[in-house]
Design a protein around this motif. Sequence first.
Motif, mmCIF file in Angstrom:
data_model
loop_
_atom_site.group_PDB
_atom_site.id
_atom_site.type_symbol
_atom_site.label_atom_id
_atom_site.label_comp_id
_atom_site.label_asym_id
_atom_site.label_seq_id
_atom_site.Cartn_x
_atom_site.Cartn_y
_atom_site.Cartn_z
ATOM 1 N N ILE A 119 0.848 -1.207 0.000
ATOM 2 C CA ILE A 119 0.000 0.000 0.000
ATOM 3 C C ILE A 119 0.876 1.247 0.000
ATOM 4 O O ILE A 119 0.639 2.200 -0.754
ATOM 5 N N LEU A 120 1.916 1.220 0.809
ATOM 6 C CA LEU A 120 2.817 2.382 0.874
ATOM 7 C C LEU A 120 3.473 2.616 -0.491
ATOM 8 O O LEU A 120 3.515 3.745 -0.990
ATOM 9 N N GLN A 121 3.945 1.531 -1.078
ATOM 10 C CA GLN A 121 4.637 1.629 -2.359
ATOM 11 C C GLN A 121 3.703 2.163 -3.454
ATOM 12 O O GLN A 121 4.065 3.084 -4.191
ATOM 13 N N ARG A 122 2.510 1.597 -3.526
ATOM 14 C CA ARG A 122 1.565 2.030 -4.571
ATOM 15 C C ARG A 122 1.177 3.492 -4.373
ATOM 16 O O ARG A 122 1.062 4.258 -5.326
ATOM 17 N N THR A 123 0.984 3.884 -3.116
ATOM 18 C CA THR A 123 0.547 5.262 -2.852
ATOM 19 C C THR A 123 1.639 6.251 -3.251
ATOM 20 O O THR A 123 1.367 7.249 -3.920
ATOM 21 N N LEU A 124 2.870 5.959 -2.850
ATOM 22 C CA LEU A 124 3.949 6.901 -3.158
ATOM 23 C C LEU A 124 4.245 6.938 -4.657
ATOM 24 O O LEU A 124 4.651 7.973 -5.189
ATOM 25 N N ALA A 125 4.003 5.821 -5.334
ATOM 26 C CA ALA A 125 4.277 5.788 -6.776
ATOM 27 C C ALA A 125 3.320 6.691 -7.550
ATOM 28 O O ALA A 125 3.634 7.123 -8.648
ATOM 29 N N THR A 126 2.160 6.971 -6.996
ATOM 30 C CA THR A 126 1.168 7.774 -7.738
ATOM 31 C C THR A 126 0.874 9.118 -7.071
ATOM 32 O O THR A 126 0.108 9.911 -7.609
ATOM 33 N N ALA A 127 1.481 9.372 -5.911
ATOM 34 C CA ALA A 127 1.123 10.576 -5.146
ATOM 35 C C ALA A 127 1.409 11.865 -5.920
ATOM 36 O O ALA A 127 0.696 12.861 -5.764
ATOM 37 N N ALA A 128 2.435 11.833 -6.781
ATOM 38 C CA ALA A 128 2.758 13.061 -7.527
ATOM 39 C C ALA A 128 1.638 13.442 -8.496
ATOM 40 O O ALA A 128 1.591 14.576 -8.970
ATOM 41 N N ASP A 129 0.741 12.495 -8.787
ATOM 42 C CA ASP A 129 -0.399 12.815 -9.663
ATOM 43 C C ASP A 129 -1.439 13.681 -8.945
ATOM 44 O O ASP A 129 -2.211 14.374 -9.588
ATOM 45 N N TRP A 130 -1.499 13.578 -7.625
ATOM 46 C CA TRP A 130 -2.563 14.300 -6.907
ATOM 47 C C TRP A 130 -2.037 15.236 -5.814
ATOM 48 O O TRP A 130 -2.821 15.781 -5.047
ATOM 49 N N ILE A 131 -0.714 15.422 -5.788
ATOM 50 C CA ILE A 131 -0.166 16.463 -4.911
ATOM 51 C C ILE A 131 0.260 17.626 -5.816
ATOM 52 O O ILE A 131 0.948 17.423 -6.827
ATOM 53 N N ALA A 132 -0.192 18.809 -5.492
ATOM 54 C CA ALA A 132 0.007 19.968 -6.363
ATOM 55 C C ALA A 132 1.485 20.357 -6.413
ATOM 56 O O ALA A 132 2.217 20.166 -5.428
ATOM 57 N N PRO A 133 1.946 20.913 -7.546
ATOM 58 C CA PRO A 133 3.327 21.430 -7.602
ATOM 59 C C PRO A 133 3.581 22.365 -6.415
ATOM 60 O O PRO A 133 2.728 23.196 -6.071
ATOM 61 N N GLY A 134 4.737 22.186 -5.775
ATOM 62 C CA GLY A 134 5.035 22.961 -4.571
ATOM 63 C C GLY A 134 4.549 22.265 -3.306
ATOM 64 O O GLY A 134 4.919 22.653 -2.199
ATOM 65 N N GLY A 135 3.711 21.251 -3.479
ATOM 66 C CA GLY A 135 3.181 20.514 -2.318
ATOM 67 C C GLY A 135 4.207 19.540 -1.749
ATOM 68 O O GLY A 135 5.253 19.297 -2.363
ATOM 69 N N ARG A 136 3.919 19.004 -0.579
ATOM 70 C CA ARG A 136 4.919 18.164 0.107
ATOM 71 C C ARG A 136 4.335 16.851 0.640
ATOM 72 O O ARG A 136 3.138 16.800 0.978
ATOM 73 N N ILE A 137 5.223 15.867 0.743
ATOM 74 C CA ILE A 137 4.923 14.653 1.517
ATOM 75 C C ILE A 137 5.873 14.640 2.698
ATOM 76 O O ILE A 137 7.087 14.868 2.530
ATOM 77 N N ALA A 138 5.330 14.407 3.878
ATOM 78 C CA ALA A 138 6.160 14.180 5.068
ATOM 79 C C ALA A 138 5.797 12.787 5.579
ATOM 80 O O ALA A 138 4.643 12.544 5.931
ATOM 81 N N ALA A 139 6.782 11.884 5.557
ATOM 82 C CA ALA A 139 6.497 10.494 5.927
ATOM 83 C C ALA A 139 7.394 10.053 7.073
ATOM 84 O O ALA A 139 8.623 10.118 6.972
ATOM 85 N N ILE A 140 6.749 9.586 8.141
ATOM 86 C CA ILE A 140 7.496 9.058 9.293
ATOM 87 C C ILE A 140 7.411 7.538 9.238
ATOM 88 O O ILE A 140 6.308 6.973 9.223
ATOM 89 N N SER A 141 8.576 6.886 9.199
ATOM 90 C CA SER A 141 8.577 5.424 9.202
ATOM 91 C C SER A 141 9.232 4.924 10.489
ATOM 92 O O SER A 141 9.940 5.667 11.174
#
Length: 315
Positions: free
Chosen positions: A237-259
């Motif tokens: 789930i993590l892999q699939r989400t991160l692989a497509t997140a750039a499609d729905w996060i706006a330019p200039g937007g951010r991901i902050a991920a704590i593992s």
Amino acid sequence: MSEPATEHVSVMPDEIVHWVGEIRPRTIVDGTYGGGGHTRLLLDVLADDDDDSAGSPHSTGSLIIGMDRDPAVIRRDDRPDALGGDRRVELFLGSYEKSPAALAHCGRTHADALVLDLGLSSDQLNDRERGFSFTIEDAELDLRFDPESGMPAYQWLAYTDETDIANAIYQFGEERYSRRIARQICLRSKQREPVRTVGDLVEICRRCVPRSKNHDIHPATRTFQALRIAVNDELAILQRTLATAADWIAPGGRIAAISFHSLEDRIVKNAFREDPRWEVLTKKPLRPTDAEVQANPRSRSAKLRVAQRTALPSS
Ligand SMILES: C[S@@+](CC[C@H](N)C(=O)[O-])C[C@H]1O[C@@H](n2cnc3c(N)ncnc32)[C@H](O)[C@@H]1O
């Protein structure tokens, strides 16, 4: 009947507020809402509705979308007198993988930030019926984030063959005694005494895993982590989400991920590196301060990585 309040203490709260707050987001997806601690803090950094410089062109009023797979979490807070009652918060039951659908439900195509705080909450760990803690030995070995769908871990063990169990324990737990453990699990099934409780599995791990030199890690730690990952399909789930997140996060937007373990961290690191639509902002993962680890020992293995969506178009 009302759900009990959360006991979860948010990990790296200042860092999350800093890295997400810096872009004055208008739409945030808190993909792992849990105790709602990060959402509560992020309310203070949401762009004001009259702040024209903020956020993506696609969004309307400022909003945090909180998602969690655990129905108890959403039931607890999706009420007028809880965080879900704030007009700037929308809670959704479901995996963060479904973020685009949650955004669409709120009339948006893009988010400005995605926060992921992976793993489980203290509330889940302390719940006597979930099987997450190996100190609650009489609990059924369930290990699902959503106990209302899918298969509990004890059933997964009963339906899965020895090689696949061993492979899962090795791959998702990095447990070198995986084959021994899988053999003992399957032996119990053959003897018509299948593993059912936390205590059943702990007992097997105690017999199969030699004590670590400084006794710092419980013999069942890696096996529990592995089964939890397998039952919840966490890494895929993590892999699939991160692989497509750039499609729905706006330019200039951010991901902050704590593992919280190396398998998760590797997926986050590689996802950011491999996609040119991400600019890595944290060359090395950020770690909690000594003071935080002292106050909240659960934070000790946390690693935070942050990336920013470049202006490159979606592929
Ligand atoms: C560590 S807790 C989050 C704590 C939260 N950030 C806070 O500050 O209170 C992780 C939460 O993520 C949820 N979770 C795990 N995998 C998920 C997924 N794929 N989608 C949505 N929620 C998930 C768990 O049910 C748990 O409640």
